[in-house]
Scaffold this motif. Structure first.
Motif, short mmCIF file in Angstrom:
data_model
loop_
_atom_site.label_atom_id
_atom_site.label_comp_id
_atom_site.label_asym_id
_atom_site.label_seq_id
_atom_site.Cartn_x
_atom_site.Cartn_y
_atom_site.Cartn_z
N MET A 1 0.84 -1.19 0.00
CA MET A 1 0.00 0.00 0.00
C MET A 1 0.89 1.26 0.00
SD MET A 1 -3.15 1.06 -0.05
CE MET A 1 -4.09 -0.38 0.45
N THR A 2 0.62 2.16 -0.92
CA THR A 2 1.36 3.42 -0.99
C THR A 2 0.53 4.53 -0.37
OG1 THR A 2 2.36 2.69 -3.07
CG2 THR A 2 2.56 5.02 -2.52
N ARG A 3 1.10 5.21 0.61
CA ARG A 3 0.37 6.27 1.31
C ARG A 3 0.74 7.62 0.73
NH1 ARG A 3 2.37 3.51 6.73
NH2 ARG A 3 4.12 3.41 5.30
N ILE A 4 -0.24 8.28 0.16
CA ILE A 4 -0.05 9.60 -0.44
C ILE A 4 -0.84 10.63 0.37
CG2 ILE A 4 -0.38 11.04 -2.48
CD1 ILE A 4 1.75 8.91 -2.90
N VAL A 5 -0.19 11.71 0.76
CA VAL A 5 -0.86 12.80 1.47
C VAL A 5 -0.92 14.02 0.55
CG1 VAL A 5 -0.70 14.44 3.39
CG2 VAL A 5 -0.22 12.01 3.76
N VAL A 6 -2.12 14.57 0.42
CA VAL A 6 -2.34 15.76 -0.40
C VAL A 6 -2.55 16.95 0.53
CG1 VAL A 6 -3.75 16.81 -2.19
CG2 VAL A 6 -3.46 14.32 -2.13
N VAL A 7 -1.72 17.98 0.40
CA VAL A 7 -1.85 19.18 1.22
C VAL A 7 -2.34 20.31 0.33
CG1 VAL A 7 -0.65 20.85 2.69
CG2 VAL A 7 0.01 18.41 2.74
N ALA B 1 -4.21 14.17 -7.29
CA ALA B 1 -4.44 12.98 -6.47
C ALA B 1 -5.04 11.85 -7.31
CB ALA B 1 -5.37 13.33 -5.31
N ALA B 2 -6.00 12.19 -8.17
CA ALA B 2 -6.63 11.17 -9.01
C ALA B 2 -5.63 10.56 -9.99
CB ALA B 2 -7.81 11.79 -9.77
N ALA B 3 -4.79 11.41 -10.58
CA ALA B 3 -3.80 10.90 -11.53
C ALA B 3 -2.75 10.03 -10.83
CB ALA B 3 -3.12 12.07 -12.25
N THR B 4 -2.37 10.43 -9.62
CA THR B 4 -1.39 9.64 -8.87
C THR B 4 -1.99 8.29 -8.47
OG1 THR B 4 -0.37 11.66 -8.02
CG2 THR B 4 0.12 9.61 -6.85
N THR B 5 -3.25 8.32 -8.04
CA THR B 5 -3.93 7.07 -7.69
C THR B 5 -4.02 6.14 -8.89
OG1 THR B 5 -5.22 8.21 -5.98
CG2 THR B 5 -6.08 6.10 -6.78
N ALA B 6 -4.31 6.72 -10.06
CA ALA B 6 -4.38 5.91 -11.28
C ALA B 6 -3.03 5.31 -11.62
CB ALA B 6 -4.90 6.76 -12.43
N ALA B 7 -1.97 6.09 -11.42
CA ALA B 7 -0.62 5.60 -11.74
C ALA B 7 -0.19 4.48 -10.79
CB ALA B 7 0.38 6.76 -11.69
N LEU B 8 -0.60 4.61 -9.52
CA LEU B 8 -0.18 3.61 -8.53
C LEU B 8 -1.11 2.41 -8.48
CD1 LEU B 8 0.71 6.07 -5.63
CD2 LEU B 8 2.31 4.54 -6.78
N GLY B 9 -2.37 2.63 -8.90
CA GLY B 9 -3.40 1.59 -8.77
C GLY B 9 -4.29 1.93 -7.60
N ALA B 10 -5.59 2.01 -7.84
CA ALA B 10 -6.53 2.44 -6.80
C ALA B 10 -6.50 1.51 -5.59
CB ALA B 10 -7.95 2.50 -7.38
N ASP B 11 -6.32 0.21 -5.83
CA ASP B 11 -6.32 -0.74 -4.72
C ASP B 11 -5.03 -0.71 -3.91
OD1 ASP B 11 -8.82 -1.55 -5.50
OD2 ASP B 11 -8.10 -3.24 -6.70
N GLU B 12 -4.03 -0.04 -4.47
CA GLU B 12 -2.72 -0.01 -3.81
C GLU B 12 -2.39 1.36 -3.23
OE1 GLU B 12 -0.90 -2.70 -3.40
OE2 GLU B 12 -2.41 -3.88 -4.46
N THR B 13 -3.39 2.26 -3.21
CA THR B 13 -3.13 3.63 -2.78
C THR B 13 -4.02 4.02 -1.60
OG1 THR B 13 -2.65 4.22 -5.09
CG2 THR B 13 -2.96 6.03 -3.54
N GLU B 14 -3.41 4.57 -0.58
CA GLU B 14 -4.15 5.14 0.56
C GLU B 14 -3.97 6.64 0.51
OE1 GLU B 14 -3.67 3.32 4.50
OE2 GLU B 14 -3.25 5.35 5.19
N LEU B 15 -5.07 7.36 0.27
CA LEU B 15 -5.00 8.80 0.03
C LEU B 15 -5.54 9.55 1.25
CD1 LEU B 15 -4.19 10.54 -2.46
CD2 LEU B 15 -6.62 10.70 -2.98
N THR B 16 -4.78 10.53 1.72
CA THR B 16 -5.21 11.40 2.82
C THR B 16 -5.12 12.85 2.35
OG1 THR B 16 -4.36 9.84 4.46
CG2 THR B 16 -4.79 12.11 5.20
N VAL B 17 -6.21 13.61 2.49
CA VAL B 17 -6.22 15.01 2.08
C VAL B 17 -6.18 15.89 3.33
CG1 VAL B 17 -7.50 16.82 0.89
CG2 VAL B 17 -7.50 14.48 -0.02
#
Length: 206
Positions: free
Chosen positions: A1-7, A25-41
């Motif tokens: 799981m890749t954890r991405i934080v959007v500030v 954030a959407a483009a990064t999630t698409a590049a990493l794979g939605a199932d493999e991305t944990e997004l925090t805004v």
């Protein structure tokens, strides 16, 4: 799981800064794979008072503490600020100021900014990139600037996808990104020269 934080440091509602942050954030999630991305805004507008309290007392209130912990645990950051007085906003800088020293060291950071006109586009290079280089973060090669007129333009979408692909690669979770453009060799140029119009567009950041 890749954890991405959007500030996002946008102040208005709705906010073009938040809109650009959501696209990245959407483009990064698409590049990493939605199932493999944990997004925090992290919306800094909602943390304005807590940031001031932290500066005055040295202690982070609970919501701000959770945001700082998310940054600590992140594999990569997307940071977006509006341009105020030819630089990042004071609220954005305050958030960076309360990060403990070394927190961003070695962490990939995609920098982005919004403004009313394209004349502020160099803010990425003269303000944001040096700020995060000082923090010893790894700044993604492609920064994304969006003036008001850029929204709805395909050139902005291309830059968003390219930057997101680079962040995904630097986060160490993908081998390479299809959005990241392969560097052309001399042999490539001799076999199929890049049109002059395209060279002009790329030189101007479009």
């Amino acid at each position: 799981m890749t954890r991405i934080v959007v500030v996002s440091a946008g102040l208005s509602v709705p906010s073009s800064t938040r809109l650009l942050a959501d696209r990245l954030a959407a483009a990064t999630t698409a590049a990493l794979g939605a199932d493999e991305t944990e997004l925090t805004v992290v919306e800094l507008r909602d943390l304005a008072h807590q940031l001031t309290d932290h500066l005055l007392t040295g202690f982070a209130p609970p919501e701000l503490a959770r945001a700082l912990e998310a940054v600590r645990e992140a594999d990569g950051l997307i940071v977006v600020t509006p341009v105020f007085s030819a630089s990042y906003s004071g609220l954005f800088k305050t958030f960076v100021d309360v990060l403990e020293p070394g927190l961003l060291e070695g962490k990939p950071v995609l920098v982005a900014a919004t403004a009313g006109t394209a004349r502020h586009s160099l803010v990425l290079e003269h303000a944001l990139r040096p700020l995060f280089a000082y923090q010893r973060a790894i700044v993604v090669p492609t920064g994304v600037f969006a003036a008001t007129d850029d929204f709805g333009d395909t050139g902005l979408e291309d830059r968003v996808e390219r930057a997101a692909g680079e962040l995904a690669t630097l986060a160490g979770k993908v081998q390479s990104s299809g959005a990241a453009r392969r560097r052309r060799t001399v042999e490539d140029e001799l076999a199929e020269p890049t049109p002059f119009e395209q060279l002009l567009r790329e030189a101007s950041g479009h």
